[in-house]
Scaffold this motif. Structure first.
Motif, mmCIF file in Angstrom:
data_model
loop_
_atom_site.group_PDB
_atom_site.id
_atom_site.type_symbol
_atom_site.label_atom_id
_atom_site.label_comp_id
_atom_site.label_asym_id
_atom_site.label_seq_id
_atom_site.Cartn_x
_atom_site.Cartn_y
_atom_site.Cartn_z
ATOM 1 N N THR A 205 31.940 30.555 37.900
ATOM 2 C CA THR A 205 33.167 31.330 37.237
ATOM 3 C C THR A 205 33.010 32.953 36.853
ATOM 4 N N VAL B 277 41.365 34.116 36.305
ATOM 5 C CA VAL B 277 41.102 34.402 34.975
ATOM 6 C C VAL B 277 41.995 35.746 34.593
ATOM 7 N N ALA C 180 36.816 31.357 30.105
ATOM 8 C CA ALA C 180 37.042 30.837 31.270
ATOM 9 C C ALA C 180 35.723 29.911 31.793
ATOM 10 N N GLY D 84 35.157 35.517 38.295
ATOM 11 C CA GLY D 84 36.094 35.999 37.350
ATOM 12 C C GLY D 84 35.704 37.513 37.279
ATOM 13 N N GLU E 42 37.526 37.041 28.313
ATOM 14 C CA GLU E 42 38.196 36.126 28.771
ATOM 15 C C GLU E 42 37.491 35.307 29.950
ATOM 16 N N VAL E 43 36.571 36.264 30.666
ATOM 17 C CA VAL E 43 35.798 35.695 31.610
ATOM 18 C C VAL E 43 34.665 34.453 31.025
ATOM 19 N N PHE F 184 38.806 28.229 37.934
ATOM 20 C CA PHE F 184 39.015 29.023 36.877
ATOM 21 C C PHE F 184 38.591 30.538 36.707
ATOM 22 N N GLY F 185 37.550 30.783 37.565
ATOM 23 C CA GLY F 185 37.286 32.383 37.711
ATOM 24 C C GLY F 185 38.135 33.143 38.464
#
Length: 245
Positions: A105, A211, A221, A109, A217-218, A207-208
């Motif tokens: 992720t 993002v 996530a 991300g 936010e990374v 999710f990555g």
């Protein structure tokens, strides 16, 4: 509604990720890089955790079977079946979701927030396939290997700890891990590890990939990816156990 949106987008991303690669040689080379980074680098932590858990399971089984009517070789049997059926497949997958999943992720991300994925798309490269396919295949390939290592080191841990504390003799323990062995247990757990490996790679990649924002936010996530992956592992563990048994 939000759940259906994420599920739909997840399968759409998978359809892009598993589309035909542009250059097989590049993907093949990247696959081996991912196997080393995501799989082989996890061998150490799998061995350490399995040795200690094998010893702990052996002690717990021994203390709960203190009745003299129970033969002591059942301690080795209990440790063996616990490792094969649940710990080395499900619990180890939960642990790897935290290590491998967060890695995937954060890597994808970071590429998203720094617009590297957009650059790949501009160059005509299928970014989903280039980034997700090698990681997913690498984790799926390496998980059965990690499962076998986990069982092996777990049994070694029990063999070390059990006789060391006087819970069981080494001959009785070895007799127990050989007693009433059911090969289907290994087949069942291998099937589970393949499913779990796919989840550990694909869910964090989702999710990555989607993002939005910056470094904060990374990180968020990565946390959501690990939590959701763990939940899906437990759900599929229940489903597969019901179906395969």
């Amino acid at each position: 509604m939000n759940l259906f949106f994420h599920v739909g987008r997840y399968f759409t991303l998978l359809s892009r990720a598993f589309s035909r690669p542009e250059k097989h040689r590049i993907y093949f080379r990247k696959l081996f890089v991912e196997i080393e980074q995501l799989g082989l680098d996890s061998v150490g932590i799998v061995a350490i955790i399995s040795i200690f858990m094998g010893g702990i399971i052996t002690l717990q089984v021994a203390y709960n079977m203190s009745n003299p009517l129970f033969p002591s070789y059942l301690i080795g049997l209990g440790n063996r079946d616990t490792l094969i059926l649940e710990f080395s497949s499900t619990i180890m997958a939960l642990i790897m979701a935290g290590k491998i999943g967060s890695n995937i992720t954060s890597e994808i991300g970071s590429m998203r927030v720094t617009e590297q994925i957009d650059s790949l798309e501009i160059m005509g490269i299928n970014s989903a396939s280039y980034l997700i396919l090698p990681k997913t295949l690498a984790v799926v390939f390496i998980f059965p290997f990690l499962f076998v290592l986990s069982v092996f080191f777990g049994l070694i841990g029990g063999l070390i700890v059990g006789p060391a504390v006087g819970a069981v003799t080494a001959p009785d323990y070895i007799n127990g891990i050989q007693y009433l062995f059911t090969p289907y247990y290994v087949t069942f757990s291998m099937i589970k590890t393949l499913f779990f490996g796919f989840l550990v790679a694909s869910v964090p990649a989702y999710f990555g990939y989607f993002v939005d924002g910056g470094a904060f936010e990374v990180g968020a996530a990565s946390t959501r990816a690990v939590v959701n992956t763990n939940i899906l592992i437990l759900v599929f563990d229940l489903i597969l156990t019901q179906l395969l048994f």
